[in-house]
Design a protein around this motif. Sequence first.
Motif, PDB file in Angstrom:
ATOM      1  N   MET A   1       6.101   9.784 -10.294  1.00 32.63           N
ATOM      2  CA  MET A   1       7.409   9.227  -9.992  1.00 32.63           C
ATOM      3  C   MET A   1       8.440  10.344 -10.184  1.00 32.63           C
ATOM      4  O   MET A   1       8.575  10.871 -11.291  1.00 32.63           O
ATOM      5  N   THR A   3      11.764  12.385 -10.973  1.00 31.15           N
ATOM      6  CA  THR A   3      12.886  12.209 -11.885  1.00 31.15           C
ATOM      7  C   THR A   3      13.912  13.285 -11.572  1.00 31.15           C
ATOM      8  O   THR A   3      13.563  14.451 -11.407  1.00 31.15           O
ATOM      9  N   GLU A  88      10.315   1.421  -4.135  1.00 28.96           N
ATOM     10  CA  GLU A  88       9.382   0.552  -4.846  1.00 28.96           C
ATOM     11  C   GLU A  88       9.923   0.311  -6.253  1.00 28.96           C
ATOM     12  O   GLU A  88       9.901  -0.810  -6.767  1.00 28.96           O
ATOM     13  N   ARG A  89      10.428   1.382  -6.866  1.00 30.10           N
ATOM     14  CA  ARG A  89      11.051   1.317  -8.192  1.00 30.10           C
ATOM     15  C   ARG A  89      12.236   2.269  -8.223  1.00 30.10           C
ATOM     16  O   ARG A  89      12.212   3.322  -7.581  1.00 30.10           O
ATOM     17  N   SER A 111      14.963   7.918 -11.964  1.00 32.00           N
ATOM     18  CA  SER A 111      13.564   8.037 -11.571  1.00 32.00           C
ATOM     19  C   SER A 111      13.306   6.968 -10.516  1.00 32.00           C
ATOM     20  O   SER A 111      13.941   5.907 -10.526  1.00 32.00           O
ATOM     21  N   PHE A 112      12.396   7.265  -9.601  1.00 34.14           N
ATOM     22  CA  PHE A 112      12.163   6.340  -8.493  1.00 34.14           C
ATOM     23  C   PHE A 112      10.791   6.568  -7.884  1.00 34.14           C
ATOM     24  O   PHE A 112      10.175   7.612  -8.097  1.00 34.14           O
ATOM     25  N   SER A 113      10.345   5.583  -7.155  1.00 40.78           N
ATOM     26  CA  SER A 113       9.176   5.741  -6.296  1.00 40.78           C
ATOM     27  C   SER A 113       9.481   5.015  -4.989  1.00 40.78           C
ATOM     28  O   SER A 113      10.276   4.067  -4.957  1.00 40.78           O
ATOM     29  N   CYS A 114       8.864   5.501  -3.932  1.00 44.17           N
ATOM     30  CA  CYS A 114       9.137   4.953  -2.596  1.00 44.17           C
ATOM     31  C   CYS A 114       7.942   4.198  -2.046  1.00 44.17           C
ATOM     32  O   CYS A 114       6.820   4.351  -2.507  1.00 44.17           O
ATOM     33  N   ARG A 117       3.287   3.222   0.472  1.00 44.81           N
ATOM     34  CA  ARG A 117       2.572   4.287  -0.237  1.00 44.81           C
ATOM     35  C   ARG A 117       2.169   5.437   0.687  1.00 44.81           C
ATOM     36  O   ARG A 117       2.183   6.590   0.276  1.00 44.81           O
ATOM     37  N   ALA A 120       5.166   7.610   0.996  1.00 45.50           N
ATOM     38  CA  ALA A 120       5.803   8.009  -0.265  1.00 45.50           C
ATOM     39  C   ALA A 120       5.850   9.522  -0.488  1.00 45.50           C
ATOM     40  O   ALA A 120       6.892  10.027  -0.924  1.00 45.50           O
ATOM     41  N   GLU A 124       9.574  10.599  -0.955  1.00 49.56           N
ATOM     42  CA  GLU A 124      10.001  10.997  -2.302  1.00 49.56           C
ATOM     43  C   GLU A 124      10.538  12.421  -2.328  1.00 49.56           C
ATOM     44  O   GLU A 124      11.461  12.713  -3.086  1.00 49.56           O
TER      45      GLU A 124
END
Length: 161
Positions: A1, A3, A88-89, A111-114, A117, A120, A124
């Motif tokens: 993830m 940051t 996603e987050r 922080s993040f996630s895309c 998948r 991503a 990202e």
Amino acid sequence: MPTIEASTTVPVEPDVAFAVSQTHGDLRLRWDRFIRAERLLDGATAQDRGVRTWTRHRRGMAMVSECVSFNPPSNTGMRMTEGPWFFERFAGGWQFRHAEGGGTRVMWRYSFSCRPRWLAPIAERIGTLVLRREIQARVTSFAAGCADEALLAKVQSDAHP
């Protein structure tokens, strides 16, 4: 993830810097160039752990976040509960520490996630570039807010009615 973080030193004490970061409505828009609109949800009148906030980004995207930590005047954190389809987050945290020589060292972290998948890895990398620019601009705008005498007077009068 991924940051991303940005920091600066502002010429006010941590309690004042923290209070500026927690402004809402017109006071928030006075310094926060990242957003176009923002409001606390569920009848909340002040930020605290568990409080949800609706925010509209200056480019139109909206997000609902929940405050997951609230420790004035040292730190606060949030996580997205609803937001743009491609996240996603998403989470963020702000820290405020006494700076050597006076003032406050402020550090903001996202922080993040895309999703999806399969996209991503590319999304990202792009998100990191975009959010790095956004967070630096936001911290710079926050520093200007911490030097805005009218904003500081309002924050301090609200703290000591």
